[in-house]
Design a protein around this motif. Structure first.
Motif, short mmCIF file in Angstrom:
data_model
loop_
_atom_site.label_atom_id
_atom_site.label_comp_id
_atom_site.label_asym_id
_atom_site.label_seq_id
_atom_site.Cartn_x
_atom_site.Cartn_y
_atom_site.Cartn_z
N ILE A 21 0.86 -1.20 0.00
CA ILE A 21 0.00 0.00 0.00
C ILE A 21 0.88 1.24 0.00
N ALA A 22 1.12 1.77 -1.18
CA ALA A 22 1.98 2.95 -1.32
C ALA A 22 1.30 4.16 -0.68
N ASN A 23 2.11 5.13 -0.26
CA ASN A 23 1.56 6.32 0.41
C ASN A 23 1.17 7.43 -0.56
N ASN A 24 1.06 7.06 -1.84
CA ASN A 24 0.41 7.93 -2.83
C ASN A 24 0.03 7.04 -4.01
N GLY A 25 -0.98 7.42 -4.75
CA GLY A 25 -1.38 6.59 -5.87
C GLY A 25 -2.66 7.08 -6.50
N ARG A 26 -3.18 6.27 -7.42
CA ARG A 26 -4.36 6.67 -8.18
C ARG A 26 -5.60 5.99 -7.63
N PRO A 27 -6.65 6.78 -7.36
CA PRO A 27 -7.90 6.18 -6.85
C PRO A 27 -8.49 5.21 -7.88
N GLY A 28 -9.19 4.20 -7.39
CA GLY A 28 -9.88 3.26 -8.27
C GLY A 28 -8.98 2.22 -8.90
N ARG A 29 -7.68 2.23 -8.53
CA ARG A 29 -6.74 1.28 -9.12
C ARG A 29 -6.22 0.33 -8.06
N GLY A 30 -5.72 -0.84 -8.53
CA GLY A 30 -5.04 -1.76 -7.63
C GLY A 30 -5.94 -2.82 -7.04
N TYR A 31 -5.38 -3.52 -6.06
CA TYR A 31 -6.01 -4.69 -5.43
C TYR A 31 -7.36 -4.32 -4.80
N PRO A 32 -8.41 -5.09 -5.08
CA PRO A 32 -9.72 -4.76 -4.50
C PRO A 32 -9.79 -5.07 -3.00
#
Ligand code: MG
Length: 243
Positions: free
Chosen positions: A174-185
């Motif tokens: 879980i990176a401390n910045n990123g794009r909403p709606g993306r990645g592991y559910p």
């Protein structure tokens, strides 16, 4: 995982009370070690030896002072007035792990350090609020990153949150910045540690000669807040909440 979370919260509460000007980092480690023995818990750190560590960690606590922010190896250092201390603690109780961290200032605080600590707490709360059924890991990351942005802080992506369970570190990252709606559910039953950490004026870090301690490249101070939480049908459940 509730007993593990309660125990880790108890240890951090005791450490928060014990940390003061004139207290040695090795005394804090010894206090945590004593509580582990009394509880019949197991340290997640003492034998920990990942690829990025020079040797087994050998202590039960991470103590990161001032320009150190993560993985601080406890050593013979006596806390001084105004020091910013981050304490990160993970332990296993009955085979289940909880992981949590806090930052504090001993003695007379500098308002900028209190603001930095506050930024990590607010970001942690924002990340937890995004940890709901139907969201994705990117929603947590984006929530943390938005708080950093609002405070003018840059985010380092080398270390972040992680899955927790039988062992201290698992998927997803879980990176401390990123794009909403993306990645592991995010689904009920998933347990993760969320851990925003920020530095005053840089996102660049280096590893100390001790092989463990992560320090800011420019010498500015860092802060760190972490909780172990579960995604549930009824929203996020914080296992390591302190009273
Ligand atoms: Mg931790």
């Amino acid at each position: 995982m509730r007993p593990a979370g309660r125990f880790v919260a108890e240890v951090l509460t005791r450490l928060e009370a014990a940390a003061d000007v004139g207290v040695n980092l090795l005394e804090l480690d010894a206090l945590a070690h004593r509580m582990i023995r009394e509880r019949g818990a197991e340290s997640c750190y003492i034998d920990y030896h990942p690829s990025f560590g020079a040797m087994p960690f050998g202590k039960v606590l991470c103590t990161s002072v001032n320009d150190a922010v993560l993985h601080g190896l406890p050593h013979d250092y006596t806390l001084r007035d105004g020091d910013l201390l981050s304490v990160d603690f993970a332990a296993s109780v009955d085979g289940w792990v909880a992981d949590s961290a806090l930052s504090l200032v001993v003695g007379t605080p500098d308002q900028r350090d209190l603001d930095l600590i506050d930024a990590t707490r607010v970001a942690l709360d924002a990340g937890i609020a995004a940890a709901v059924n139907g969201n994705r890991v990117g929603d947590i990351s984006a929530a943390i990153g938005a708080v950093a942005d609002s405070r003018g802080l840059k985010v380092n992506l080398d270390f972040g949150g992680h899955g927790v369970g039988r062992t201290m570190h698992g998927d997803p990252h879980i990176a401390n910045n990123g794009r909403p709606g993306r990645g592991y559910p995010l689904r009920p039953g998933l347990v993760i540690a969320i851990e925003p950490w920020f530095l005053h004026t840089t996102d660049q870090i280096y590893t100390d000669r001790d092989g463990w301690t992560i320090r800011s490249r420019d010498g500015s101070r860092g802060a760190h807040s972490e909780h172990t939480i579960a995604i549930t049908e009824d929203g996020p459940l914080v296992f390591t909440a302190r009273d």
